[in-house]
Write an enzyme that holds these catalytic residues in place. Structure first.
Site, PDB file in Angstrom:
ATOM      1  N   TYR A   1      -5.265   0.983  -5.665  1.00  0.00           N
ATOM      2  CA  TYR A   1      -5.847   0.546  -4.389  1.00  0.00           C
ATOM      3  C   TYR A   1      -6.972  -0.468  -4.542  1.00  0.00           C
ATOM      4  O   TYR A   1      -7.565  -0.888  -3.544  1.00  0.00           O
ATOM      5  CB  TYR A   1      -6.339   1.766  -3.603  1.00  0.00           C
ATOM      6  CG  TYR A   1      -5.251   2.808  -3.404  1.00  0.00           C
ATOM      7  CD1 TYR A   1      -4.057   2.471  -2.783  1.00  0.00           C
ATOM      8  CD2 TYR A   1      -5.407   4.109  -3.869  1.00  0.00           C
ATOM      9  CE1 TYR A   1      -3.044   3.405  -2.614  1.00  0.00           C
ATOM     10  CE2 TYR A   1      -4.401   5.058  -3.699  1.00  0.00           C
ATOM     11  CZ  TYR A   1      -3.220   4.696  -3.085  1.00  0.00           C
ATOM     12  OH  TYR A   1      -2.223   5.622  -2.920  1.00  0.00           O
TER      13      TYR A   1
ATOM     14  N   ASN B   1      -1.115   1.789   8.432  1.00  0.00           N
ATOM     15  CA  ASN B   1      -1.009   2.354   7.098  1.00  0.00           C
ATOM     16  C   ASN B   1      -1.282   3.841   7.289  1.00  0.00           C
ATOM     17  O   ASN B   1      -2.438   4.247   7.476  1.00  0.00           O
ATOM     18  CB  ASN B   1      -2.019   1.740   6.131  1.00  0.00           C
ATOM     19  CG  ASN B   1      -1.863   2.316   4.730  1.00  0.00           C
ATOM     20  OD1 ASN B   1      -1.104   3.258   4.507  1.00  0.00           O
ATOM     21  ND2 ASN B   1      -2.597   1.758   3.775  1.00  0.00           N
TER      22      ASN B   1
ATOM     23  N   ASP C   1       7.268   9.937  15.879  1.00  0.00           N
ATOM     24  CA  ASP C   1       7.654  10.159  17.284  1.00  0.00           C
ATOM     25  C   ASP C   1       6.598   9.600  18.232  1.00  0.00           C
ATOM     26  O   ASP C   1       6.932   9.033  19.285  1.00  0.00           O
ATOM     27  CB  ASP C   1       7.861  11.656  17.552  1.00  0.00           C
ATOM     28  CG  ASP C   1       9.209  12.170  17.054  1.00  0.00           C
ATOM     29  OD1 ASP C   1      10.042  11.354  16.591  1.00  0.00           O
ATOM     30  OD2 ASP C   1       9.434  13.394  17.122  1.00  0.00           O
TER      31      ASP C   1
ATOM     32  N   HIS D   1       1.186  -1.014   3.294  1.00  0.00           N
ATOM     33  CA  HIS D   1       0.645  -0.190   2.207  1.00  0.00           C
ATOM     34  C   HIS D   1      -0.055  -1.089   1.214  1.00  0.00           C
ATOM     35  O   HIS D   1       0.454  -2.154   0.855  1.00  0.00           O
ATOM     36  CB  HIS D   1       1.762   0.581   1.483  1.00  0.00           C
ATOM     37  CG  HIS D   1       2.466   1.527   2.389  1.00  0.00           C
ATOM     38  ND1 HIS D   1       1.910   2.718   2.785  1.00  0.00           N
ATOM     39  CD2 HIS D   1       3.655   1.426   3.021  1.00  0.00           C
ATOM     40  CE1 HIS D   1       2.746   3.328   3.614  1.00  0.00           C
ATOM     41  NE2 HIS D   1       3.805   2.553   3.791  1.00  0.00           N
ATOM     42  N   MET D   2      -1.199  -0.643   0.743  1.00  0.00           N
ATOM     43  CA  MET D   2      -1.935  -1.375  -0.298  1.00  0.00           C
ATOM     44  C   MET D   2      -1.123  -1.405  -1.581  1.00  0.00           C
ATOM     45  O   MET D   2      -1.009  -2.442  -2.236  1.00  0.00           O
ATOM     46  CB  MET D   2      -3.264  -0.668  -0.574  1.00  0.00           C
ATOM     47  CG  MET D   2      -4.216  -0.675   0.584  1.00  0.00           C
ATOM     48  SD  MET D   2      -5.212  -2.160   0.605  1.00  0.00           S
ATOM     49  CE  MET D   2      -6.543  -1.630  -0.481  1.00  0.00           C
TER      50      MET D   2
HETATM   51  C1  DQA Z   1      -0.678   4.187   0.688  1.00  0.00           C
HETATM   52  C2  DQA Z   1       0.505   4.713  -0.135  1.00  0.00           C
HETATM   53  C3  DQA Z   1       0.759   6.184   0.149  1.00  0.00           C
HETATM   54  O1  DQA Z   1       1.852   6.654  -0.639  1.00  0.00           O
HETATM   55  C4  DQA Z   1      -0.473   6.991  -0.213  1.00  0.00           C
HETATM   56  O2  DQA Z   1      -0.267   8.354   0.101  1.00  0.00           O
HETATM   57  C5  DQA Z   1      -1.721   6.472   0.402  1.00  0.00           C
HETATM   58  C6  DQA Z   1      -1.932   5.021   0.463  1.00  0.00           C
HETATM   59  C7  DQA Z   1      -1.013   2.723   0.337  1.00  0.00           C
HETATM   60  O3  DQA Z   1      -1.724   2.105   1.115  1.00  0.00           O
HETATM   61  O4  DQA Z   1      -0.602   2.234  -0.712  1.00  0.00           O
HETATM   62  O5  DQA Z   1      -2.605   7.229   0.784  1.00  0.00           O
HETATM   63  O6  DQA Z   1      -0.324   4.232   2.061  1.00  0.00           O
END
Ligand code: DQA
Length: 157
Positions: free
Chosen positions: A27, A79, A92, A105-106
Site C-alpha cells: 500500500y 475501495n 446490494d 484498489h491500491m
Molecule cells: C485493498 C485490497 C483488499 O484485498 C484489502 O483487503 C484491502 C485493501 C487495496 O486497496 O489494495 O484492505 O482494497
C-alpha cells in the site's frame, strides 16, 4: 458538493484509514488524508466536486450509500478493502444507486492471495482499477467522470 458541478462520492472501506501505517509493500506510505487531498485537487482540475467517506463499520457504509440516494451524486468511486471479497450487503446497497460505480484498489489484488481475486462488488461496478497505488484512485476518479460524461452525451470516448 455543488449544484452545478459533477459530484463524485469516494467511499473507503474497512482498514483503509490505516493507509500509511499498513503493509507498505502493498500500500506504499501514502495516508488516506493524502489520497483524499489528491482526489480533491484532481477533482478541482477536472471540474468535479469530490466528497470522501471512510468507515470500518459495514452497516455505516451501507447507510452512507443509502443516504447518497437523497443526495446529488453523479458517480461513486469505491475501495471497499476486504469487504470487496465478501460483502454482498455493500454490493446490494450500491446496486440501489442509479449512478455509475468504479471499483479501485491500491494493490494488485489479482497478484496476491486467491481470496482477493474475487470481487463481489464487480457485478454492480462498471469496472475496476487496481495495482497502481494512489494512481488507482486518480484513474478511478477519471473513469467515473468519463462515465458521467458518456451518460450525459450518450457517447463513448
Ligand atoms: C485493498 C485490497 C483488499 O484485498 C484489502 O483487503 C484491502 C485493501 C487495496 O486497496 O489494495 O484492505 O482494497
Amino acid at each position: 458538493m455543488n449544484m452545478h458541478s459533477v459530484n463524485i462520492l469516494v467511499l473507503h472501506g474497512v482498514n483503509l484509514n490505516m493507509f500509511g501505517k499498513r503493509d507498505p509493500a502493498h500500500y506504499g506510505t501514502v495516508s488516506l488524508a493524502e489520497i483524499d487531498a489528491a482526489l480533491t485537487a484532481l477533482g478541482a482540475e477536472l471540474g468535479l466536486a469530490v466528497t470522501s467517506y471512510q468507515t470500518n463499520h459495514e452497516g455505516s457504509m451501507v447507510e452512507r450509500i443509502h443516504q447518497a440516494l437523497d443526495e446529488d451524486f453523479h458517480a461513486i468511486v469505491i475501495n471497499a478493502g476486504a469487504w470487496t471479497h465478501y460483502s454482498h450487503a455493500i454490493a446490494d446497497a450500491l446496486d440501489i444507486l442509479p449512478v455509475p460505480k468504479v471499483e479501485v484498489h491500491m494493490s494488485h489484488v489479482h497478484a496476491r492471495q486467491a481470496f482477493r481475486r474475487e470481487s463481489v462488488l464487480a457485478r454492480v461496478c462498471a469496472g475496476s482499477i487496481e495495482g497502481f497505488g494512489l494512481e488507482s484512485y486518480l484513474l478511478g476518479l477519471r473513469a467515473a467522470a468519463a462515465l458521467v460524461r458518456r451518460d450525459r452525451e450518450k457517447t463513448w470516448v
